[in-house]
Scaffold this motif. Structure first.
Motif, PDB file in Angstrom:
ATOM      1  N   UNK A 111      16.843  43.573  86.911  1.00 44.28           N
ATOM      2  CA  UNK A 111      17.377  44.926  86.834  1.00 44.28           C
ATOM      3  C   UNK A 111      16.222  45.904  87.035  1.00 44.28           C
ATOM      4  N   UNK A 112      15.789  46.040  88.266  1.00 39.38           N
ATOM      5  CA  UNK A 112      14.569  46.804  88.554  1.00 39.38           C
ATOM      6  C   UNK A 112      14.726  48.288  88.238  1.00 39.38           C
ATOM      7  N   UNK A 113      15.929  48.832  88.350  1.00 46.06           N
ATOM      8  CA  UNK A 113      16.131  50.260  88.064  1.00 46.06           C
ATOM      9  C   UNK A 113      15.817  50.550  86.608  1.00 46.06           C
ATOM     10  N   UNK A 114      16.325  49.712  85.722  1.00 45.47           N
ATOM     11  CA  UNK A 114      16.081  49.912  84.287  1.00 45.47           C
ATOM     12  C   UNK A 114      14.605  49.720  83.949  1.00 45.47           C
ATOM     13  N   UNK A 115      13.987  48.722  84.570  1.00 42.16           N
ATOM     14  CA  UNK A 115      12.561  48.469  84.330  1.00 42.16           C
ATOM     15  C   UNK A 115      11.736  49.663  84.796  1.00 42.16           C
ATOM     16  N   UNK A 116      12.059  50.174  85.985  1.00 43.11           N
ATOM     17  CA  UNK A 116      11.352  51.329  86.529  1.00 43.11           C
ATOM     18  C   UNK A 116      11.529  52.541  85.615  1.00 43.11           C
ATOM     19  N   UNK A 117      12.749  52.701  85.090  1.00 42.58           N
ATOM     20  CA  UNK A 117      13.034  53.832  84.203  1.00 42.58           C
ATOM     21  C   UNK A 117      12.188  53.733  82.937  1.00 42.58           C
ATOM     22  N   UNK A 118      12.060  52.516  82.402  1.00 43.91           N
ATOM     23  CA  UNK A 118      11.259  52.334  81.186  1.00 43.91           C
ATOM     24  C   UNK A 118       9.784  52.629  81.450  1.00 43.91           C
ATOM     25  N   UNK A 119       9.275  52.138  82.587  1.00 43.95           N
ATOM     26  CA  UNK A 119       7.877  52.415  82.928  1.00 43.95           C
ATOM     27  C   UNK A 119       7.660  53.905  83.142  1.00 43.95           C
ATOM     28  N   UNK A 120       8.605  54.565  83.796  1.00 44.19           N
ATOM     29  CA  UNK A 120       8.490  56.005  84.041  1.00 44.19           C
ATOM     30  C   UNK A 120       8.467  56.765  82.726  1.00 44.19           C
ATOM     31  N   UNK A 121       9.357  56.370  81.813  1.00 46.77           N
ATOM     32  CA  UNK A 121       9.422  57.017  80.504  1.00 46.77           C
ATOM     33  C   UNK A 121       8.110  56.843  79.758  1.00 46.77           C
TER      34      UNK A 121
END
Length: 64
Positions: A19-29
């Motif tokens: 789930x790369x979108x969620x992972x990216x969102x967490x890293x961005x946050x």
């Protein structure tokens, strides 16, 4: 003798890994949070220095 190499202590479910979108969102946050902490720390240091300089300056008297 066979050795098993495990990359993580607790293997993540494949749904999280893919789930790369969620992972990216967490890293961005996390990155945004770190940036805000860094900036606020710099502003706090700058304000402290500015207050110290302002207190050291003799009061400039405005006169005619």
């Amino acid at each position: 003798m066979t050795q098993n190499h495990i990359a993580t202590v607790k293997p993540l479910p494949s749904s999280i890994l893919h789930n790369s979108t969620e992972v990216r969102r967490q890293y961005t946050r996390a990155a945004a949070r770190q940036a805000m902490q860094f900036i606020s720390r710099k502003v706090r240091i700058f304000n402290r220095k500015a207050v110290a300089v302002a207190q050291d300056m003799p009061q400039i008297q405005g006169g005619h």
